[in-house]
Motif scaffolding. Structure first.
Motif, PDB file in Angstrom:
ATOM      1  N   VAL A 192    -101.414  26.205 -19.400  1.00 46.75           N
ATOM      2  CA  VAL A 192    -100.017  26.656 -19.351  1.00 46.75           C
ATOM      3  C   VAL A 192     -99.159  25.426 -19.088  1.00 46.75           C
ATOM      4  O   VAL A 192     -99.391  24.698 -18.121  1.00 46.75           O
ATOM      5  CB  VAL A 192     -99.790  27.699 -18.246  1.00 46.75           C
TER       6      VAL A 192
ATOM      7  N   SER B 236     -92.908  23.177 -16.008  1.00 49.97           N
ATOM      8  CA  SER B 236     -91.475  23.444 -16.096  1.00 49.97           C
ATOM      9  C   SER B 236     -90.778  22.786 -14.915  1.00 49.97           C
ATOM     10  O   SER B 236     -91.411  22.339 -13.962  1.00 49.97           O
ATOM     11  CB  SER B 236     -91.196  24.957 -16.078  1.00 49.97           C
TER      12      SER B 236
ATOM     13  N   ASP C 208     -88.604  33.674 -12.990  1.00 52.64           N
ATOM     14  CA  ASP C 208     -88.878  33.038 -14.273  1.00 52.64           C
ATOM     15  C   ASP C 208     -88.483  31.568 -14.301  1.00 52.64           C
ATOM     16  O   ASP C 208     -88.509  30.938 -15.361  1.00 52.64           O
ATOM     17  CB  ASP C 208     -88.161  33.790 -15.397  1.00 52.64           C
TER      18      ASP C 208
ATOM     19  N   LYS D 294     -92.831  29.207 -17.793  1.00 50.24           N
ATOM     20  CA  LYS D 294     -93.828  30.279 -17.906  1.00 50.24           C
ATOM     21  C   LYS D 294     -94.370  30.655 -16.534  1.00 50.24           C
ATOM     22  O   LYS D 294     -94.714  31.809 -16.283  1.00 50.24           O
ATOM     23  CB  LYS D 294     -94.950  29.853 -18.849  1.00 50.24           C
TER      24      LYS D 294
ATOM     25  N   VAL E 239     -99.244  34.228 -20.721  1.00 44.66           N
ATOM     26  CA  VAL E 239     -98.919  34.629 -19.353  1.00 44.66           C
ATOM     27  C   VAL E 239     -98.353  36.045 -19.363  1.00 44.66           C
ATOM     28  O   VAL E 239     -97.523  36.389 -20.208  1.00 44.66           O
ATOM     29  CB  VAL E 239     -97.904  33.654 -18.725  1.00 44.66           C
TER      30      VAL E 239
END
Length: 569
Positions: free
Chosen positions: A44, A47, A292, A312, A348
């Motif tokens: 993943v 971020s 988020d 994610k 996810v």
């Protein structure tokens, strides 16, 4: 912001002080076996932020956002989504941000109990300390600064900053008892704003589902809107100052409220977990989602939302992995949610979202025979989630900052507590509790071994301890580790441990002590804060039946997949 019911720094500090306990000596450390390391990939991607909370525009329409766990204030280009750091760890811890007309920036450091300002071109200045959960902040007329306490406290204060940052002023940060207290026991005054025209404060009362108007001189409170699930923030539309916009973190709804008629209108519907909002000079509405890790531009007329930046994963901590029909599923305690990740594709999925489905903030996670256990020192809870339905079935409270928990075959739980240093045996209904082991030194995570054996990482001790939960017998199976956090037992019986002080994962044989570094140079180890828990966001480790090792990159907000080399390599 939504990080509620935190423990005080003093209570958590007990975890890092713990006195020595008579334990069996650990076996001599065998030399690290030379071996080819596992291959690394980001299953993943990462971020920005670590949960994004308060946001504000300066007079040049630059957007600044805060992250409590990230302990950083970021600057975001709303047209391109580019992000850079404006104020770094630790002073950058910001739950909410505000700008005065002269360009002075102010923010609240929720966990450390401090309030900071920065004059234009200057450095951060501490202006208040010793507060109980300073949360929302705003400037009023003439540059007056107001701040609220939420979750740990429930009050509204004014901080006199006139001389702060001025040469030879002799300014010293105010302790909480020297601040002017305007009101208290309001019901959780969260993200608020002060009206430029009438000078009143307008803000949400988190625990009452209401929005209030407060007189800053008298503390008088008037309710102007109600019927919200969990109102988190309120701001005034600069294009129409009769309209107050409110975000409801419990529903994901964004509402407008007329200050004259008190009429409510649903403007937009998003996912639960929204935290704050702000308008730029053009009247454009921006909101944040802690769940988020995102910032969004919301059209006030159509309700459509455009993503500026998003993640994610928000702030991945502990991990667990299950295998069903050859499919590996990684379970992630993502602080603001409980999520699963497909071990092959990296897709996810949400299971529970904070304030939409639960009010706890998961840090530890394990998968037992019947339940997934979510543990949180943030919320002082252990939650039981039904493995089949994914529904929350029980929330156990009354712990001393629980760090992690595991479930036995008969439904008994074993929970480690940071503040007490205890391993606690808990009946399935949570009502009967007894201490199995005491004086663990900075316990972080638990792994279930064979039979009655469990393994606990002790961050402060730099050790891994084995405990027989039936007899209470314990021994150190590994020591000399630099910040051990996540742990799991592999299919070959070895212990796989995230050694964050060395930025690596090491496999240790519990009987011989033989060590093998399986992955190094990992982006792991988000720093804690002064007086905080030993591991603010523990790096999780989960080993699948296939031998694949999953590791949470708490620095990148990403998920590693480590694949063992083939026998031919």
């Amino acid at each position: 912001m939504g990080l509620g019911r935190f423990f005080t720094a003093g209570a958590l500090a007990l975890a890092v002080v713990g006195s020595a306990f008579a334990q069996q000596a650990s076996p001599p450390v065998a030399p690290e076996a030379p071996a080819k390391e596992y291959s690394q990939q980001f299953l993943v991607p990462g971020s920005w932020f670590h949960g994004v909370h308060g946001l504000a525009f300066n007079k040049d329409d630059q957007l600044f956002v805060g992250s409590v766990i990230g302990q950083t204030i970021y600057r975001v280009q709303v047209d391109t989504g580019e992000v850079d750091r404006a104020i770094d760890v630790p002073a950058g811890m910001a739950d909410d941000i505000a700008f005065a007309d002269d360009g002075t920036m102010a923010w609240t450091a929720f966990l450390s109990g401090k309030v900071y300002i920065r004059r234009p071109g200057g450095e951060p200045i501490e202006v208040a300390h010793g507060m109980s959960g300073p949360n929302s902040i705003a400037f009023g007329k003439d540059g007056r600064l107001f701040v609220s306490e939420v979750f740990l406290g429930d009050a509204l204060y004014e901080i006199d900053i006139k001389s702060a940052g001025k040469p030879n002023s002799g300014f010293k940060a105010f302790p909480r008892n020297e601040l002017r207290r305007i009101a208290e026991k309001m019901g959780g005054l969260n993200g608020f704003e002060i009206h430029k025209d009438d000078g009143f404060l307008y803000g949400p009362l988190w625990f009452k589902g209401e929005v209030a108007k407060i007189n800053l001189e008298t503390g008088t409170i008037e309710i102007i809107a109600s019927g919200f699930k969990i109102p988190a923030a309120a701001n005034i539309d600069p294009q129409n100052r009769d309209n107050l916009y409110v975000v409801d973190t419990g529903t994901g709804g964004i509402w407008s409220v007329s200050l004259t008629s008190k009429a409510k209108r649903l403007v937009a519907s998003m996912k639960p977990g929204l935290d704050n909002l702000a308008f730029d000079s053009r009247g454009r509405l921006f909101v944040t989602s802690m769940t988020d890790n995102g910032i969004y531009l919301v059209d006030k007329h159509t309700g459509a939302a455009r993503t500026i930046v998003e993640g994610k994963l928000a702030s991945p901590a502990d991990l667990a992995v299950t295998t069903d029909g050859g499919k590996e599923t990684v379970h992630v305690a993502d602080v603001f949610s409980y999520r699963t990740v497909d071990g092959q594709s990296g897709a996810v999925a949400d299971v529970l979202r904070v304030h939409g489905d639960t009010h706890a903030y998961p840090i530890g996670i394990s998968v037992g025979p019947r339940h997934v256990l979510l543990t949180s020192w943030f919320s002082n809870t252990v939650e039981k989630v039904d493995r089949k339905t994914g529904k929350l079935v029980a929330t156990l409270t009354g712990f001393a900052a629980p760090a992690d928990a595991v479930e036995a075959a008969d439904g008994t739980l074993h929970v480690v507590e940071i503040a007490s240093g205890n391993l606690v045996k808990v009946s399935p209904d949570g009502k009967t509790r007894s201490i199995v082991a005491k004086e663990l030194r900075g316990p972080v995570t638990i792994a279930q071994g064979l039979g009655n054996l469990i393994y606990i990482t002790e961050y402060t001790a730099g050790a891994v301890t084995q405990i027989d939960t039936a007899s209470g017998a314990r021994k150190v199976v590994a020591d000399g580790l630099a910040g051990p956090e996540g742990i799991d037992v592999g299919p070959d019986g070895r212990l796989f441990i995230a050694e964050v002080g060395q930025k690596r994962v090491v496999a240790i044989h519990p009987e011989t002590g033989a060590r093998t570094v399986i992955a190094s140079n990992l982006d792991i180890g988000v720093p804690t804060y002064t007086g905080g828990p030993p591991a603010l966001v523990p790096t999780g480790v989960a080993v699948a039946r296939s031998g694949a090792v999953y590791v949470s990159s708490d620095i990148r907000n990403a998920l590693y997949k480590l694949t063992p080399p083939s026998p031919q390599e």
